[in-house]
Scaffold this motif. Structure first.
Motif, PDB file in Angstrom:
ATOM      1  N   ARG A   1      10.252  10.782   0.971  1.00  0.00           N
ATOM      2  CA  ARG A   1      10.673  10.268  -0.337  1.00  0.00           C
ATOM      3  C   ARG A   1       9.940  11.005  -1.445  1.00  0.00           C
ATOM      4  N   GLU A   2      10.632  11.214  -2.545  1.00  0.00           N
ATOM      5  CA  GLU A   2       9.980  11.708  -3.753  1.00  0.00           C
ATOM      6  C   GLU A   2       9.386  10.520  -4.500  1.00  0.00           C
ATOM      7  N   LEU A   3       8.168  10.671  -5.001  1.00  0.00           N
ATOM      8  CA  LEU A   3       7.494   9.589  -5.711  1.00  0.00           C
ATOM      9  C   LEU A   3       8.236   9.246  -6.998  1.00  0.00           C
ATOM     10  N   LEU A   4       8.587   7.970  -7.133  1.00  0.00           N
ATOM     11  CA  LEU A   4       9.302   7.480  -8.306  1.00  0.00           C
ATOM     12  C   LEU A   4       8.472   6.424  -9.021  1.00  0.00           C
ATOM     13  N   ASP A   5       8.845   6.178 -10.260  1.00  0.00           N
ATOM     14  CA  ASP A   5       8.159   5.144 -11.034  1.00  0.00           C
ATOM     15  C   ASP A   5       8.152   3.810 -10.306  1.00  0.00           C
TER      16      ASP A   5
ATOM     17  N   SER B   1       4.971   5.375   1.922  1.00  0.00           N
ATOM     18  CA  SER B   1       4.449   6.655   1.431  1.00  0.00           C
ATOM     19  C   SER B   1       5.513   7.364   0.608  1.00  0.00           C
ATOM     20  N   ALA B   2       5.055   8.355  -0.167  1.00  0.00           N
ATOM     21  CA  ALA B   2       5.952   9.183  -0.978  1.00  0.00           C
ATOM     22  C   ALA B   2       5.198  10.455  -1.348  1.00  0.00           C
ATOM     23  N   GLY B   3       5.931  11.426  -1.900  1.00  0.00           N
ATOM     24  CA  GLY B   3       5.308  12.690  -2.271  1.00  0.00           C
ATOM     25  C   GLY B   3       5.571  13.070  -3.713  1.00  0.00           C
TER      26      GLY B   3
ATOM     27  N   ILE C   1       0.858  -1.181   0.000  1.00  0.00           N
ATOM     28  CA  ILE C   1       0.000   0.000   0.000  1.00  0.00           C
ATOM     29  C   ILE C   1       0.895   1.231   0.000  1.00  0.00           C
ATOM     30  N   LEU C   2       0.658   2.139  -0.947  1.00  0.00           N
ATOM     31  CA  LEU C   2       1.444   3.363  -1.072  1.00  0.00           C
ATOM     32  C   LEU C   2       0.542   4.569  -0.843  1.00  0.00           C
ATOM     33  N   HIS C   3       0.865   5.369   0.168  1.00  0.00           N
ATOM     34  CA  HIS C   3       0.146   6.612   0.437  1.00  0.00           C
ATOM     35  C   HIS C   3       0.912   7.778  -0.196  1.00  0.00           C
ATOM     36  N   VAL C   4       0.185   8.652  -0.890  1.00  0.00           N
ATOM     37  CA  VAL C   4       0.827   9.738  -1.636  1.00  0.00           C
ATOM     38  C   VAL C   4       0.207  11.082  -1.279  1.00  0.00           C
ATOM     39  N   SER C   5       1.077  12.058  -1.000  1.00  0.00           N
ATOM     40  CA  SER C   5       0.643  13.452  -0.860  1.00  0.00           C
ATOM     41  C   SER C   5       1.657  14.318  -1.615  1.00  0.00           C
ATOM     42  N   THR C   6       1.805  15.571  -1.241  1.00  0.00           N
ATOM     43  CA  THR C   6       2.698  16.458  -1.990  1.00  0.00           C
ATOM     44  C   THR C   6       4.144  16.356  -1.496  1.00  0.00           C
ATOM     45  N   GLY C   7       4.398  16.789  -0.264  1.00  0.00           N
ATOM     46  CA  GLY C   7       5.774  16.843   0.219  1.00  0.00           C
ATOM     47  C   GLY C   7       6.243  15.605   0.937  1.00  0.00           C
ATOM     48  N   ASN C   8       5.320  14.699   1.280  1.00  0.00           N
ATOM     49  CA  ASN C   8       5.627  13.506   2.071  1.00  0.00           C
ATOM     50  C   ASN C   8       6.230  13.875   3.426  1.00  0.00           C
TER      51      ASN C   8
ATOM     52  N   PRO D   1       2.777  10.820   5.552  1.00  0.00           N
ATOM     53  CA  PRO D   1       3.377  10.151   6.714  1.00  0.00           C
ATOM     54  C   PRO D   1       2.349   9.823   7.797  1.00  0.00           C
ATOM     55  N   ILE D   2       1.434  10.764   8.047  1.00  0.00           N
ATOM     56  CA  ILE D   2       0.390  10.484   9.031  1.00  0.00           C
ATOM     57  C   ILE D   2      -0.421   9.273   8.599  1.00  0.00           C
ATOM     58  N   THR D   3      -0.806   9.226   7.333  1.00  0.00           N
ATOM     59  CA  THR D   3      -1.630   8.124   6.836  1.00  0.00           C
ATOM     60  C   THR D   3      -0.867   6.809   6.866  1.00  0.00           C
ATOM     61  N   GLU D   4       0.401   6.842   6.466  1.00  0.00           N
ATOM     62  CA  GLU D   4       1.227   5.625   6.498  1.00  0.00           C
ATOM     63  C   GLU D   4       1.319   5.055   7.903  1.00  0.00           C
ATOM     64  N   ARG D   5       1.678   5.902   8.863  1.00  0.00           N
ATOM     65  CA  ARG D   5       1.903   5.405  10.213  1.00  0.00           C
ATOM     66  C   ARG D   5       0.600   5.052  10.927  1.00  0.00           C
ATOM     67  N   LEU D   6      -0.495   5.752  10.621  1.00  0.00           N
ATOM     68  CA  LEU D   6      -1.787   5.364  11.195  1.00  0.00           C
ATOM     69  C   LEU D   6      -2.263   4.035  10.623  1.00  0.00           C
ATOM     70  N   THR D   7      -1.977   3.786   9.347  1.00  0.00           N
ATOM     71  CA  THR D   7      -2.329   2.491   8.756  1.00  0.00           C
ATOM     72  C   THR D   7      -1.560   1.368   9.434  1.00  0.00           C
ATOM     73  N   ARG D   8      -0.266   1.558   9.605  1.00  0.00           N
ATOM     74  CA  ARG D   8       0.550   0.536  10.281  1.00  0.00           C
ATOM     75  C   ARG D   8       0.055   0.310  11.707  1.00  0.00           C
TER      76      ARG D   8
END
Length: 215
Positions: A90-94, A58-60, A20-27, A32-39
């Motif tokens: 992290r910056e979102l990568l392919d 997660s990434a941004g 599962i990858l959570h994505v926002s702008t700056g990460n 990060p909130i969504t990633e850690r709340l999911t975990r």
């Protein structure tokens, strides 16, 4: 460039993990909130930090590579008893999109950016609130039993079911699927965003695991 092995390419369903990858702008705030709340929610339900094969990252889209999360984001996670330590932006990568089985974004713009990267991401990319809305409409009895077929198979089936509903179950307003950016805002606004994210995650994690939150 040769795509790394993972999601979005032939043969990915042979893996025994679901990413599962959570994505926002700056990460540094929302994702990060969504990633850690999911975990945290997975650990609470399953007592397993790996979540039965579920991997959460997660990434941004304009990610602050190597940056810590915002201090107010850490405070929000602490409010929920979630672990905020060791986070690195992290910056979102392919490769992140390729490996993801499910991409959950903060906004529709983020969703559009992920989909524009290609990698057959359209059917597995949703805003968080969009996915929550779709998941609420899915009968859990139609999903594989995680105790028999496993958590990963259940998660894959949930994504397919949600994708099939999209277009039939529309958002009640243009802003209903958005999580606003708290960057630079006071802690009170961060906490309201944290509550919003946590509320949206609850039915998602329940659907993924087949286990309701402990009250």
């Amino acid at each position: 460039m040769t795509a790394p092995e993972g999601r979005g390419i032939a043969g990915h369903e042979e893996s025994d993990t679901f990413r599962i990858l959570h994505v926002s702008t700056g990460n540094v705030c929302r994702s990060p909130i969504t990633e850690r709340l999911t975990r945290h929610a997975l650990s609470d339900r399953l007592g397993d930090p790996l979540g039965g094969g579920l991997i959460v990252e997660s990434a941004g889209t304009w990610g602050h590579e190597g940056a810590p999360m915002e201090t107010n984001a850490e405070l929000v996670l602490a409010d929920f008893g979630a672990d905020y330590s060791g986070f690195v932006g992290r910056e979102l990568l392919d490769e992140h999109v390729i490996r993801a089985d499910l991409v959950l974004t903060a906004t529709r713009d983020h969703r559009a950016q992920v989909i524009s990267m290609g990698h057959s991401a359209g059917l597995r990319t949703f805003t968080l609130k969009e996915f929550t809305r779709l998941v609420r409409a899915i009968d859990p009895a139609t999903l594989p039993d995680p105790r028999g077929e496993g958590m990963v198979e259940r998660a894959r089936a949930l994504v397919r079911a949600a994708a099939a509903l999209r277009g039939w179950l529309l958002a009640p307003s243009v802003d209903a699927d958005e999580v606003n950016d708290p960057y630079g805002a006071p802690i009170t606004f961060f906490r309201s965003i944290g509550e919003e994210i946590n509320e949206a995650l609850d039915p998602v994690v329940t659907a993924l695991t087949g286990v309701s939150a402990r009250r």
